[in-house]
Design a protein around this motif. Structure first.
Motif, PDB file in Angstrom:
ATOM      1  N   TYR A 178      -6.621 -16.929   7.780  1.00 18.30           N
ATOM      2  CA  TYR A 178      -5.707 -16.055   7.458  1.00 18.30           C
ATOM      3  C   TYR A 178      -6.087 -14.700   8.362  1.00 18.30           C
ATOM      4  O   TYR A 178      -7.167 -14.683   8.644  1.00 18.30           O
ATOM      5  N   GLN A 216      -5.526 -10.632   8.344  1.00 17.63           N
ATOM      6  CA  GLN A 216      -4.891  -9.374   7.578  1.00 17.63           C
ATOM      7  C   GLN A 216      -4.944  -8.170   8.627  1.00 17.63           C
ATOM      8  O   GLN A 216      -6.076  -7.920   9.216  1.00 17.63           O
ATOM      9  N   GLY A 268      -4.138  -2.444   5.838  1.00 16.59           N
ATOM     10  CA  GLY A 268      -3.179  -1.915   4.884  1.00 16.59           C
ATOM     11  C   GLY A 268      -2.519  -2.989   4.439  1.00 16.59           C
ATOM     12  O   GLY A 268      -1.463  -2.754   3.515  1.00 16.59           O
ATOM     13  N   ALA A 269      -2.615  -4.300   4.677  1.00 17.62           N
ATOM     14  CA  ALA A 269      -1.471  -5.262   4.513  1.00 17.62           C
ATOM     15  C   ALA A 269      -2.408  -6.360   3.828  1.00 17.62           C
ATOM     16  O   ALA A 269      -3.489  -6.573   3.622  1.00 17.62           O
ATOM     17  N   GLY A 270      -1.746  -7.359   3.109  1.00 17.62           N
ATOM     18  CA  GLY A 270      -2.244  -8.471   2.601  1.00 17.62           C
ATOM     19  C   GLY A 270      -2.655  -9.382   3.535  1.00 17.62           C
ATOM     20  O   GLY A 270      -2.545  -9.479   4.637  1.00 17.62           O
ATOM     21  N   LEU A 271      -2.863 -10.750   3.017  1.00 11.82           N
ATOM     22  CA  LEU A 271      -3.415 -11.836   3.796  1.00 11.82           C
ATOM     23  C   LEU A 271      -2.223 -12.682   4.484  1.00 11.82           C
ATOM     24  O   LEU A 271      -1.417 -12.947   3.362  1.00 11.82           O
ATOM     25  N   PHE A 293      -9.977 -14.341   8.297  1.00 14.06           N
ATOM     26  CA  PHE A 293     -10.554 -14.896   7.401  1.00 14.06           C
ATOM     27  C   PHE A 293     -10.621 -16.412   7.206  1.00 14.06           C
ATOM     28  O   PHE A 293      -9.293 -16.833   7.403  1.00 14.06           O
ATOM     29  N   GLN A 329       3.266  -7.024  -6.015  1.00 16.81           N
ATOM     30  CA  GLN A 329       2.423  -6.417  -6.905  1.00 16.81           C
ATOM     31  C   GLN A 329       2.647  -4.914  -7.108  1.00 16.81           C
ATOM     32  O   GLN A 329       3.205  -4.285  -6.287  1.00 16.81           O
ATOM     33  N   LEU A 364     -12.808 -12.157  -0.038  1.00 21.06           N
ATOM     34  CA  LEU A 364     -12.342 -11.849  -1.375  1.00 21.06           C
ATOM     35  C   LEU A 364     -13.003 -12.871  -2.449  1.00 21.06           C
ATOM     36  O   LEU A 364     -13.384 -13.804  -1.980  1.00 21.06           O
ATOM     37  N   PHE A 392      -5.858  -8.240  -4.846  1.00 21.36           N
ATOM     38  CA  PHE A 392      -4.815  -8.968  -4.368  1.00 21.36           C
ATOM     39  C   PHE A 392      -4.464 -10.232  -5.185  1.00 21.36           C
ATOM     40  O   PHE A 392      -5.283 -10.793  -6.022  1.00 21.36           O
ATOM     41  N   ALA A 428      -1.312 -20.187   0.410  1.00 18.43           N
ATOM     42  CA  ALA A 428      -1.391 -19.236  -0.756  1.00 18.43           C
ATOM     43  C   ALA A 428      -0.623 -17.967  -0.026  1.00 18.43           C
ATOM     44  O   ALA A 428      -0.946 -17.661   0.985  1.00 18.43           O
ATOM     45  N   PHE A 478       0.177 -14.124  -0.701  1.00 17.47           N
ATOM     46  CA  PHE A 478      -0.609 -13.001  -1.231  1.00 17.47           C
ATOM     47  C   PHE A 478       0.485 -11.886  -1.292  1.00 17.47           C
ATOM     48  O   PHE A 478       1.568 -11.737  -0.467  1.00 17.47           O
ATOM     49  N   GLY A 479       0.376 -10.957  -2.193  1.00 13.06           N
ATOM     50  CA  GLY A 479       0.948  -9.702  -2.465  1.00 13.06           C
ATOM     51  C   GLY A 479       0.346  -8.682  -1.385  1.00 13.06           C
ATOM     52  O   GLY A 479      -0.812  -9.003  -0.959  1.00 13.06           O
ATOM     53  N   GLN A 480       0.819  -7.551  -1.547  1.00  8.30           N
ATOM     54  CA  GLN A 480       0.443  -6.490  -0.626  1.00  8.30           C
ATOM     55  C   GLN A 480      -0.921  -5.816  -0.899  1.00  8.30           C
ATOM     56  O   GLN A 480      -1.248  -5.120  -0.210  1.00  8.30           O
ATOM     57  N   GLY A 481      -1.160  -6.133  -2.279  1.00 10.58           N
ATOM     58  CA  GLY A 481      -2.559  -5.388  -2.735  1.00 10.58           C
ATOM     59  C   GLY A 481      -2.176  -4.231  -3.610  1.00 10.58           C
ATOM     60  O   GLY A 481      -1.243  -3.362  -3.137  1.00 10.58           O
ATOM     61  N   ARG A 504      -4.394  -0.754  -4.119  1.00  9.86           N
ATOM     62  CA  ARG A 504      -5.857   0.080  -3.834  1.00  9.86           C
ATOM     63  C   ARG A 504      -6.215   0.719  -5.302  1.00  9.86           C
ATOM     64  O   ARG A 504      -5.576   1.868  -5.612  1.00  9.86           O
TER      65      ARG A 504
END
Lengths: 110, 113
Positions: free
Chosen positions: A35, A37, A40-43, A88, B6, B43, B90, B102, B104-107, B109
């Motif tokens: 993955y 990243q 500031g972003a998701g994976l 990752f 999210q 993670l 996440f 998988a 993922f959302g943007q998270g 913080r």
């Protein structure tokens, strides 16, 4: 036990190849993933390899799997500044969640 | 498709406050997950769900609760926020049979002060 290990940093020059390495401990892993990243972003899934394969190539990306040594690598050919990110490694056993390494920060200088 | 969404993106909590992190997916995925990412770390799995009405603990569940009343939604609840819960959270989802990716959302913080 489940554990995924990666080196934390890699620095390369633009145009060179990057190789990011990963070791995992669970021999029953069915899929192994890379993955990416960005800040500031998701994976984002880059690529994955099924455990009965040795190699997978996808454009500039080459994944090598050595199941005997439980070693996975990601090679990025002709690395660009846009490839700078955290990478990752992750493993999954079918039906369970992904187990992630701590990530390798790739820095590409021009 | 929106994928995994999210909310909120950022939040500051005081110690002892509670909040719910929302996660929704529109891909009809059975499996949903909550991870936390601490600086310089990978993670860590908090909780996961294999379908509506079914949840299970991950590696670091203490201080959190989840529910899965629908396939789409998987909220994460912090009851008494602590500074140790400062992290980026996440949410992710996978299809049951095709466990190849998988999403993922943007998270979110979260800072607890």
């Amino acid at each position: 036990g489940e554990d995924v290990e990666q080196s934390l940093f890699l620095s390369v020059r633009e145009g060179d190849s990057s190789v990011i390495n990963c070791t995992y401990t669970d021999s029953s892993s069915t899929y192994l993933y890379w993955y990416k990243q960005e800040p500031g972003a998701g994976l984002q899934l880059l690529t994955y390899i099924f455990s009965n394969m040795d190699m997978k190539q996808d454009q500039r990306l080459t994944v090598l799997l050595n199941k005997k040594d439980k070693h996975l690598s990601l090679r990025i050919a002709d690395t660009q500044t846009g490839d700078s990110a955290i990478y990752f490694c992750a493993e999954s056993i079918l039906g369970t969640a992904l187990i992630f390494g701590k990530g390798t920060t790739l820095s590409v200088s021009s | 498709n929106a994928g995994v969404t999210q909310t909120p993106k950022f939040r500051i909590l005081k110690i002892g406050q509670s909040m719910t992190l929302q996660c929704t997916q529109d891909m009809n995925h059975n499996y949903m997950y909550w991870y936390r990412q601490d600086p310089g770390m990978g993670l860590k799995l908090i909780y996961y769900s294999v379908g509506a009405g079914i949840t299970d603990k991950g590696e670091v569940p203490n201080g959190y609760n989840v529910s899965r009343s629908t396939t789409e939604d998987f909220p994460l609840r912090l009851e008494l926020a602590a500074p140790s819960q400062t992290s980026v959270y996440f949410c992710a989802s996978t299809h049951r049979e095709r466990n190849t990716e998988a999403f993922f959302g943007q998270g979110t913080r979260l800072t607890v002060v």
